[in-house]
Motif scaffolding. Structure first.
Motif, PDB file in Angstrom:
ATOM      1  N   LYS A 257      20.474 -44.044 -15.014  1.00 36.63           N
ATOM      2  CA  LYS A 257      20.435 -43.205 -13.841  1.00 36.63           C
ATOM      3  C   LYS A 257      18.951 -43.441 -13.029  1.00 36.63           C
ATOM      4  O   LYS A 257      18.070 -43.992 -13.858  1.00 36.63           O
ATOM      5  CB  LYS A 257      20.417 -41.687 -14.178  1.00 36.63           C
ATOM      6  CG  LYS A 257      19.201 -41.161 -15.324  1.00 36.63           C
ATOM      7  CD  LYS A 257      19.353 -39.653 -15.660  1.00 36.63           C
ATOM      8  CE  LYS A 257      18.152 -39.533 -16.494  1.00 36.63           C
ATOM      9  NZ  LYS A 257      18.340 -38.069 -17.037  1.00 36.63           N
TER      10      LYS A 257
ATOM     11  N   LYS B 127      25.592 -34.766 -16.510  1.00 35.29           N
ATOM     12  CA  LYS B 127      25.532 -34.956 -15.252  1.00 35.29           C
ATOM     13  C   LYS B 127      24.127 -35.502 -15.083  1.00 35.29           C
ATOM     14  O   LYS B 127      23.361 -35.684 -15.668  1.00 35.29           O
ATOM     15  CB  LYS B 127      25.442 -33.506 -14.445  1.00 35.29           C
ATOM     16  CG  LYS B 127      26.956 -32.907 -14.575  1.00 35.29           C
ATOM     17  CD  LYS B 127      27.146 -31.834 -13.609  1.00 35.29           C
ATOM     18  CE  LYS B 127      28.657 -31.264 -13.762  1.00 35.29           C
ATOM     19  NZ  LYS B 127      28.660 -30.063 -12.996  1.00 35.29           N
ATOM     20  N   GLY B 128      24.056 -36.051 -13.607  1.00 35.16           N
ATOM     21  CA  GLY B 128      22.853 -36.616 -13.021  1.00 35.16           C
ATOM     22  C   GLY B 128      22.831 -38.275 -13.609  1.00 35.16           C
ATOM     23  O   GLY B 128      21.793 -38.962 -13.038  1.00 35.16           O
TER      24      GLY B 128
END
Length: 860
Positions: A406, A357-358
């Motif tokens: 990200k 995640k992220g």
């Protein structure tokens, strides 16, 4: 226990080696294991300098001190990385270090970086060379089993040092010689030249010369509109005997150079039936190769307007900060042959599976279907077009790493997206088309219609429908043997166009391919794959030309300045083609390649460079500014002092009968002959833009001749009498542009401004004034009329920010208090329908009520 010190070119490579070899413990900026100490440079840590006893300070740059050819060179640390240099010197001198491993990049620059470090440290310990073209753990381990002897690299090291020293000698002496020449008549006129910088500038000046001398030619095209049972289609007449454009670059098979012939063909074919024949062929198109730095910079400039410098900065951030791209300063568009497994792992990351995640899930979602398809369809196979050691130089092509994206900025995301899509596309099949060529003959005259239908998108699917639009042109069907009706035959007039100015994208292409047209086969071979500069330096070369005011950016175009034309005139007049032609780089590369192979000695090469340096200085010494040959003419307007003839020289417009002269370049701007003609005839010219003050900021001014026939700036302020009091201004012969927005009196053009008649003269009751040039944008009288009558001008597109020096577009508007202000184009920001706006004028009741407006006065 003795150890070897490994020195890499970059910290990231040191980290890769530590992971691959294993057993290392990190200590700040170096690693250590039982057998090795491992650290890195940060690119170049040292630069060449003239020894103090031979150096001449800038204020003493004169021919008496030239040429500067020191018997040896000094090295000086680069200030921002000096701490890393001190660390490496300390590690080299450690008592337990008994040898060094040069693990800098496999190429001339990597060899130079290591050589300078060891020279600075006065190293006497034995050296071995790690030579890697792939950074996989297996390749690194294998590389350490076959280290080369340092003596084996002597040729490469000599070539690297010779290239560095020769660049210094030619750049320093050329710059000082041209500066000394241009400063002979007073002042200090810095005139930089360089082995790569100046031939690059010559390309741009030559293109601008072609544009300025271009004479448009009229031509005509003939198009037929045909009707068949299935519908209507168009075809363009063409000459079946056309043999190409060898003699005329503007010749085309479908161009008619005589209107009369076009009219004759039009009448001949009008309303007559046509016979149709057509041929369809299957065609395929492979995906483009992976990016090297130059192709990435070129496409980012074309697509997003990113400068070469900005693209390099973004790519470096994606490499160093985000760890998302491989090393970007590469000239290779292939991958090592042992990289198949790494590519497979990278594709697995792009499917999004197993990514924590992220990360940017939306970005990965774009790539997942294509990455999955490549893996499931077994399209990832050994392919010499992609995996080819012979096409990998110091570094391999730019591709995504195993790291998932990200927290990217919008520009970073755009560049990353470009690289990933190119990476995905190259493993897809070719795009397949059906190309149909239809010939319609009307009374024997051929008309061609072409259609291209996408049958299988292949790699184009990665880019979506936008990439396919324009490639599809469905033709209405014509039955076998069907005769078509000629509905209309249209004759249209056109004109040939000059070559386009260089953008950064097209200049990068020109720099990359420079030398390919050389007649000398050996020099052409030496330039192959190199061109002018390297992928890592081309962006900085362009920025240097901009910084030295040889070039200006206007939108995406690069324009040479008067200073650029002046330099080319000087170098051509002095007879120094070595500094303007890419042949110099080609000859150097050929000789440096011989040095690498041991076919030429370092002493022999440097002796030739010293001789060329002496030649450049001697040529500059042998001329005066008024004796430089060039394409100079004579003015038609006589001298205001004696009525004599005025001739143009390299630096002046000089009267032949007296001492009267006018400098060609004033405040960084070169006057055209037509402007000097107007100045002499009218005693005034302008307003002219393009002047620059001592801080480098642009300004505009009127130039006028004073009572002594000397030129002086007039910034459009009111005239004053001998007692300093303002004089009356006579507007009786001037055109009224409108009513003053402050007091309703009349507005006129006066000097460098549009002024209210009550704002000038001894008695002033109004202060309305607006510049005829605002932030380098000329405000034409017609636009001021619109502003005064309707409250706003048209959209003006050439304002240049005084802070960022970037162009912007805006309207000029009349504010509520009568002042002139900017209003920007209305755009709808994400998430709101309120247009953004800035200026003195109110944004309208609704907008004002919805959100406050940051007000900003126009510079008037």
């Amino acid at each position: 226990m003795s150890k070897k010190l490994i020195i890499t070119e970059k910290p990231s490579v040191a980290a890769d080696l530590a992971r691959a070899l294993g057993g290392f413990v990190r200590h700040d900026d170096y690693y250590e294991s039982d057998d090795y100490v491992l650290s890195s440079a940060i690119g170049h840590l040292l630069e060449l300098a003239c020894p103090e006893e031979y150096e001449v300070k800038r204020g003493k740059w004169s021919f008496a001190n030239l040429p500067v050819i020191p018997p040896h060179f000094s090295l000086q640390p680069i200030a921002k990385t000096e701490s890393r240099l001190k660390l490496l010197v300390r590690l080299i001198k450690r008592k337990d270090v008994d040898g060094l491993v040069n693990a800098c990049d496999a190429g001339r620059e990597g060899e130079l970086i290591f050589h300078y470090i060891t020279q600075h440290a006065a190293n006497r310990k034995p050296v071995q060379r790690l030579w890697l073209q792939s950074m996989t753990p297996q390749a690194i381990k294998e590389g350490f089993t076959r280290l080369r002897s340092g003596s084996d690299m002597r040729g490469l090291s000599d070539a690297a040092v010779c290239r560095s020293e020769s660049d210094w000698l030619v750049g320093i002496n050329g710059t000082r010689a041209m500066t000394a020449f241009n400063s002979k008549t007073g002042g200090f006129h810095l005139t930089t030249v360089g082995r790569v910088q100046t031939p690059t500038l010559a390309l741009i000046v030559e293109r601008e010369d072609r544009i300025r001398s271009f004479k448009a030619r009229a031509y005509w095209e003939l198009e037929g509109i045909f009707h068949c049972r299935a519908g209507e289609y168009r075809g363009k007449w063409f000459d079946e005997k056309f043999k190409g454009k060898e003699e005329d670059e503007h010749a085309r098979a479908d161009r008619l150079w005589e209107e009369a012939r076009g009219r004759m063909l039009q009448q001949k074919c009008q309303g007559k039936p046509g016979e149709v024949s057509e041929e369809s062929k299957a065609s395929s198109q492979l995906s483009p190769l992976l990016y090297d730095l130059t192709s990435l910079q070129r496409e980012a400039n074309a697509r997003f307007g990113f400068s070469a410098k900005a693209t390099l900065g973004l790519a470096q951030a994606l490499y160093e900060k985000h760890k998302l791209l491989t090393y970007p300063r590469t000239d290779s568009r292939a991958l090592p042959e042992d990289y198949l497994a790494t590519v497979r792992t990278t594709l697995a990351m792009l499917t999004g599976e197993g990514v924590g995640k992220g990360h940017d899930e939306a970005l990965l979602a774009r790539y997942a279907p294509f990455a999955t398809r490549i893996l499931e369809s077994n399209w990832l196979v050994p392919n010499r077009r992609v995996f080819n050691d012979s096409k990998v130089s110091d570094h391999f092509a730019i591709i995504p790493t195993l790291q998932a994206p990200k927290h990217l900025s919008e520009p970073e995301s755009k560049l990353y997206d470009m690289v990933v899509k190119r990476f995905l596309a190259i493993f897809h099949p070719a795009a397949e088309f059906l190309v149909t060529t239809r010939i319609t003959r009307v009374d024997g005259e051929p008309f061609k219609t072409e259609g291209k239908v996408l049958v299988n998108p292949g790699w184009l699917a990665v880019y979506g429908r936008d990439a396919q639009q324009g490639d599809e042109a469905n033709l209405v069907a014509v039955a076998p043997g069907e005769k078509v009706r000629t509905e209309r035959v249209v004759l249209s007039a056109h004109q040939t166009k000059p070559p386009a100015r260089y953008s950064e994208a097209s200049l990068l292409t020109a720099m990359e391919s420079a030398g390919k047209a050389m007649d000398d086969e050996e020099l052409r071979a030496a330039m192959a794959g190199r061109g002018l500069g390297t992928p890592a330096t081309r962006a900085q070369i362009i920025e240097n030309l901009l910084g030295e005011q040889y070039l200006l950016r206007e939108g995406r175009e690069l324009l040479p300045t008067a200073k650029a034309f002046s330099l080319m005139t000087l170098l051509n007049g002095l007879g120094i083609p070595e500094l303007t032609a890419p042949e110099l780089t080609g000859e150097w590369e050929w000789k440096l390649a011989r040095l690498e192979r041991g076919e030429m000695s370092r002493e022999e090469f440097m002796k030739e460079i010293a001789a060329m340096t002496q030649h450049i200085v001697d040529r500059a010494k042998s001329y005066d500014s008024d004796s430089i040959p060039g394409d100079f003419g004579e003015l038609s307007t006589p001298c205001p002092k004696c009525g004599g003839r005025i001739k143009e020289t390299y630096k002046k417009f000089q009267c032949q009968g007296c001492e009267f002269s006018l400098w060609k370049i004033v405040a960084g701007r070169q006057f055209e002959a037509s402007e000097i003609e107007e100045l002499l005839a009218q005693r005034k010219v302008g307003p002219l833009s393009g002047f620059r003050n001592k801080q480098g900021r642009p300004f505009s001014a009127i130039i006028q001749l004073n009572a002594a026939d000397a030129p002086e700036f007039d910034f459009g302020q009111s005239s004053t009498g001998s007692d300093g009091a303002a004089e009356e201004v006579d507007f009786s012969q001037s055109e009224v542009l409108g009513s003053c927005p402050k007091c309703a009196a009349r507005v006129f053009a006066h000097g460098m401004a549009y002024v209210c008649e009550k704002s000038v003269g001894p008695v002033r009751s109004c202060d309305f004034r607006s510049g005829t040039v605002i932030l380098q944008q000329a405000i034409e009288p017609e636009q001021m009329r619109k502003l005064l009558s309707t409250g706003r001008t048209d959209l003006l597109k050439n304002f240049v920010s005084a802070r960022t020096r970037r162009k912007f577009s805006a309207f000029l508007v009349r504010a509520a208090d009568g002042k002139v202000a900017f209003e920007f184009e209305k755009r709808e920001p994400k998430g709101t329908a309120i247009p953004r706006r800035s200026g003195d004028a109110a944004a309208g009741p609704a907008a004002e009520a919805a959100a406050p407006v940051r007000r900003k006065k126009a510079v008037v």
